[in-house]
Write an enzyme that holds these catalytic residues in place. Structure first.
Site, PDB file in Angstrom:
ATOM      1  CD  GLU A 210      -3.234   0.955   2.011  1.00 46.57           C
ATOM      2  OE1 GLU A 210      -3.702   1.870   2.358  1.00 46.57           O
ATOM      3  OE2 GLU A 210      -3.464  -0.146   2.309  1.00 46.57           O
TER       4      GLU A 210
ATOM      5  CG  ASP B  94      -6.378   0.286   8.067  1.00 39.22           C
ATOM      6  OD1 ASP B  94      -6.810   0.319   9.000  1.00 39.22           O
ATOM      7  OD2 ASP B  94      -6.299   1.187   7.044  1.00 39.22           O
TER       8      ASP B  94
END
Length: 399
Positions: free
Chosen positions: A173, A185
């Protein structure tokens, strides 16, 4: 409540149908990984602090089959407009963007870590609301990472393997999608446990499972999706992270979370006094938010729900005033929920839109949702969506 999670058979069917429609074949495996909602501990992960999320029942489903060449073909849902074809060599920082970076980025991170991958065909279907601050991107990354790891013949079962995958998804990410997020997350999507909140220490990535049975206590965690979408790659998130890094360097620590080890509150305040302006506000939020995580954990263990609600309220004020990541839609939702009987309410996620959560007596759930909707209408805002969040399981193979 709207925004219902799909039962696993429904998600498997949707992902498999998308795969068959795109590739005229059946997938070899289907994996699912959840979104998350954070009870407390916002913007603490990349600062080396504590966070307390739960996995949602809402999941991304990844149907996959290996190929004998290096070709990669992706399809998102049943929309013919969301397709991509390339090779493993195309998947790299600067080589892919937008939704492809999230779907394919884990393949690059796994290869960088020494995992041998062939090409693959992949179809995704998801009921995790996008842009709602509920980690739809991490759900995609983790479902794909689990699927690719399984195809490569490597373990996905033990917590050490899950922690490694979470770190690789964060790298994907950060470097492929260009979103400078922390690791909360992905840790939640891969390491959470049904019926529990995940106490995550981002200094060493250690986890502890905290029992959380709100229904037995006559409570619900109501998620309010304001339908104001946000992007973690739009610069606002990154600027706050940079400010925190600058503040930490000024104080002589690696991360602001390191200040949490100072023994006394007076000592922490003395350290903060060496900062001023924006740096002081951002650092104050981080340190007080870490303390609120401990407060909520203690409240959960003692089943002191009023104490938990008070900490949630304080978290929202800190995010609104010191970290400046709230917005009118979130503030209206939080204020309306409290006025209608919520024990506490706060924004959740990165901010600038997305979702709020409210700790609500079960018999007041519809009343609180109605009050929030009415308040949004009165202010001329978009009508929110709602669902009740139940602490759910981490990613797993479902077919």
């Amino acid at each position: 409540m709207s925004e219902q999670a799909w039962p696993d058979p429904d998600g498997v069917s949707r992902a498999t149908e998308a795969f068959r429609a795109a590739f005229d074949a059946a997938p070899e495996q289907v994996w699912a990984s959840p979104g998350r909602v954070n009870l407390v501990g916002e913007h603490t992960d990349y600062n080396g602090g504590l966070a307390l999320p739960i996995a949602l029942p809402h999941r991304t489903f990844a149907a996959i089959a290996p190929r004998s060449d290096r070709t990669v073909r992706l399809v998102s849902g049943l929309d013919d407009g969301h397709r991509w074809e390339g090779t493993l060599d195309d998947i790299r920082p600067g080589g892919v963007s937008d939704w492809v970076a999230y779907c394919a980025g884990p393949a690059w991170a796994l290869r960088e870590d020494g995992v041998e991958l062939s090409g693959f065909d992949l179809a995704l279907a998801s009921c995790v609301p996008t842009g709602a601050g509920l980690s739809s991107s991490a759900a995609v990354e983790c479902a794909v990472a689990l699927a690719l790891t399984s195809l490569a013949g490597e373990s996905t079962d033990d917590d050490a393997a899950r922690a490694r995958l979470a770190a690789l998804c964060v790298r994907a990410e950060n470097e492929v999608a260009g979103a400078p997020t922390g690791g909360m997350d992905q840790a939640t999507s891969l390491r959470a446990k049904a019926g529990h909140a995940l106490l995550l220490d981002c200094r060493d990535d250690s986890v502890e499972h905290v029992a959380l049975d709100l229904e037995a206590a006559g409570l619900a965690l109501l998620v309010v999706d304001t339908r104001v979408h946000h992007s973690l790659a739009d610069g606002q998130y990154g600027r706050r992270r940079t400010t925190c890094e600058t503040a930490a360097a000024r104080l002589g620590v690696t991360q602001l979370g390191d200040l949490d080890s100072i023994d006394t509150e007076n000592g922490r305040q003395t350290a903060l006094a060496r900062l001023d302006g924006e740096e002081a506000r951002r650092a104050r939020h981080v340190l007080t938010e870490i303390a609120r995580v401990r407060e909520v954990v203690d409240a959960a263990r003692a089943q002191d729900w009023t104490r938990m609600g008070t900490a949630m309220d304080a978290s929202h004020e800190s995010l609104r005033v010191d970290y400046e990541v709230s917005c009118v839609e979130l503030d209206v939702a939080v204020e309306a929920a409290r006025a209608a009987g919520a024990l506490g309410a706060r924004m959740t996620g990165g901010g600038f839109g997305g979702s709020a959560i409210a700790l609500v007596p079960l018999d007041l759930t519809e009343q609180v949702a109605g009050a929030v909707t009415a308040a949004a209408r009165e202010r001329g805002l978009r009508e929110p969506a709602f669902h009740v969040a139940v602490p759910s399981a981490s990613g797993e193979r479902v077919a």
